[in-house]
Design an enzyme around this catalytic site. Structure first.
Site, short mmCIF file in Angstrom:
data_model
loop_
_atom_site.label_atom_id
_atom_site.label_comp_id
_atom_site.label_asym_id
_atom_site.label_seq_id
_atom_site.Cartn_x
_atom_site.Cartn_y
_atom_site.Cartn_z
N GLU A 46 0.89 -1.24 0.10
CA GLU A 46 -0.01 -0.07 -0.04
C GLU A 46 0.97 1.35 0.09
O GLU A 46 0.58 2.19 -0.72
CB GLU A 46 -0.93 -0.02 1.15
CG GLU A 46 -2.04 -1.20 1.20
CD GLU A 46 -2.62 -1.13 -0.15
OE1 GLU A 46 -2.98 -0.17 -0.76
OE2 GLU A 46 -3.51 -2.15 -0.43
N HIS A 84 -5.82 -6.45 -10.76
CA HIS A 84 -5.46 -7.32 -9.95
C HIS A 84 -5.20 -8.54 -10.41
O HIS A 84 -4.48 -9.61 -9.81
CB HIS A 84 -6.20 -7.31 -8.55
CG HIS A 84 -6.35 -6.23 -7.85
ND1 HIS A 84 -7.50 -5.25 -7.80
CD2 HIS A 84 -5.78 -5.78 -6.76
CE1 HIS A 84 -7.26 -4.14 -7.01
NE2 HIS A 84 -6.15 -4.81 -6.14
#
Length: 546
Positions: free
Chosen positions: A373, A461
């Protein structure tokens, strides 16, 4: 829950085709954009001179005007938006394309000049805009465009009118809508409830039609939660997985508490308690005795400790000071919402859900998740990869790559799996994704198997697995689809991908441009005839990216 939707962050895909001319770094090598029929990556000895670096770029583009098809003088079509010197001494510049003063969305050009020689251009520019009849005045107002976007969010996303927060200012852009550029409003709709969202809308400035939209989770705005004045101390606590950690804290004699505030790194690392609400950042975490062993403390201990590890990795390995390169403070909020099954970077801070206890443990318990992240933050401040289609898949892959490298750097049970420490705690050996074997979790490991639908912002993803596999092969070596790859190790692989991300990629880069960027990065670092360059080519060949 679809695990591919986890770990979200910020993609137009511009099709590219590689055309190498010669093996030497001094000979030209080009990657062509198949859609616009113009170069998207050029390297070699392009132009020499004693002019200012940006003047070399303008002169080269004017000299090659039939190739780039900008029309008119380059200095009138491009605006210099960034200039820096990298660790190799190259002058690196970023230009944004303009049409009659209006920015062309995603059209960014990165140029490298070294010792008076223009050595590379990277990025997609939209050709022949002057030959088109493009409107420069909107038929609808900013307010109308914003209302259209907010209503679409309510109808299609939240099923109710979200409590919108302040986002990026709405602006007019020339939007490359397929092969028909048009005047559009770029509208940002941000909200935390009923679910977090940070949507980017492209609204046709002529009729209000929604041209495109995507959720760019990493751009929300926090508020409140001020640092405290006090003395730096060291506390101790237990993380999500039960391991003990020593953490940097601050003691405030005024309040009589120890706070999760690390003053030893950059502008500080701050960890907040969300108290199971959805207001950011929450309260700066406080404790009476500097010992954080309560079960409620565990998520905060890991978020605080691992943020420091990520800071150290980027500083010690890449010479980067925090995510913005200028020692920005790193802020994290844990206990966000109730049973919230996600973690995200919101443009200003990290946010971690506690998980539901079955699908996920608290997200801050995974060091690769924290590294993943925070790498989205690095991407935001460098390439700015648009979170859609191939550029979005590169964005995700970069976060997987550096999240994994952070895990190896810290030597905390490192492997090539993503999220294995916090995903499905009741199932041994499970993970969100695998870099060594993407197909293990249903992700493609070759370009021929890529997802071409519209779900998950065009498979950000999913198709990241192709780049993850290339990075794994570059590091570890192996044979894949009959292609033999000589591994060069994790450290060199990381150096190459970092240089490609920071100094070559642009918002709309796709897989072919990433390959060219990695080849050039390896040549910069290790020489154009090095094994490292050959291994980069082998790794991308093995996954079908040319």
């Amino acid at each position: 829950m679809d695990k591919r939707a986890m770990l979200g962050a910020i993609g137009l895909a511009f099709g590219l085709m590689a055309w190498p001319f010669g093996a030497s770094a001094k000979e030209k090598s080009m990657v062509w954009n198949e859609q616009w029929k113009t170069p998207s990556f050029v390297s070699g000895s392009l132009l020499k001179g004693e002019d200012a670096p940006e003047e070399l770029v303008y002169r080269y583009l004017d000299q090659e005007k039939n190739t780039f098809q900008l029309g008119g003088q380059a200095r009138e079509r491009l605006s210099l938006i960034g200039k820096q010197t990298d660790e190799l001494g190259h002058t690196v510049m970023r230009f944004e394309q303009r049409y009659r003063g209006i920015p062309v969305y995603g059209a960014v050009l990165v140029a490298h000049v070294n010792d008076g020689e223009l050595s590379s251009l990277s990025g997609t520019l939209i050709p022949n805009l002057d030959k088109r009849t493009l409107k420069t005045e909107a038929a609808i107002s900013i307010q109308q465009a914003e209302m259209i976007a907010k209503q679409d969010v309510a109808d299609a996303v939240t099923k109710e009118r979200p409590a919108a927060e302040e986002g990026k200012p709405t602006r007019l852009v020339i939007y490359p809508d397929g092969e028909t550029p048009r005047l559009a409003y770029e509208v940002n709709v941000r909200f935390l409830t009923p679910v977090p969202g940070n949507w980017i809308y492209m609204i046709d400035a002529a009729d209000g039609k929604v041209l495109n939209k995507w959720n760019q989770m990493d751009e929300a705005k926090p508020g409140g939660g001020q640092p405290v004045a006090g003395t730096s101390t060291v506390g101790v606590g237990r993380g999500v997985l039960g391991d003990q950690k020593y953490i940097n804290t601050t003691y405030s004699s005024y309040y009589g508490y120890y706070y999760l505030q690390d003053n030893t790194r950059g502008s500080g690392i701050f960890t907040y308690d969300g108290r199971n609400r959805t207001v950011l950042p929450g309260s700066l975490w406080a404790d009476g005795d500097n010992q954080f062993f309560a079960s409620y403390d565990a998520a905060a201990v890991d978020a605080h400790y691992y943020a420091g590890v990520v800071y150290d990795y980027y500083k010690n390995v890449h010479g980067r000071l925090s995510y913005d390169g200028s020692n920005a403070a790193i802020r994290s909020t844990v206990h966000y919402g109730r049973g919230y099954n996600n973690a995200f970077w919101n443009g200003s801070q990290m946010v971690y859900g506690d998980g539901d206890g079955q699908t996920f443990l608290p997200f801050s318990g995974g060091i690769d998740v924290v590294g993943h992240e925070l790498t989205h933050a690095v991407t935001d401040y460098t390439a700015g990869l648009v979170y859609q289609n191939e550029s979005g898949a590169i964005n995700e892959a970069m976060s997987d790559i550096f999240g994994t490298l952070v895990e190896f750097y810290a030597n905390r049970n490192p492997d090539w799996e993503i999220g294995e420490d916090i995903y499905t705690p009741g199932i041994a050996g499970d993970a969100l994704r695998s870099m060594s074997d993407p197909a293990k979790y249903g992700d493609p490991d070759h370009y021929s198997k890529r997802y071409t639908g519209t779900q998950d912002n065009g498979g950000v993803h999913t198709n990241s697995g192709i780049i993850n596999k290339a990075a794994y092969l570059l590091s570890q070596g192996g044979v894949h689809y009959g292609v033999s790859v000589t591994g060069i190790g994790r450290d060199k692989m990381g150096k190459i991908f970092y240089r490609a991300l920071v100094y070559y990629l642009t918002p709309t880069s796709n897989f072919s441009q990433l390959r060219a960027a990695c080849v050039q990065a390896a040549a910069d670092l290790y020489g154009s005839t090095s094994q490292e360059v050959n291994s980069v080519k082998q790794a991308f060949n093995a996954v079908g990216v040319y």
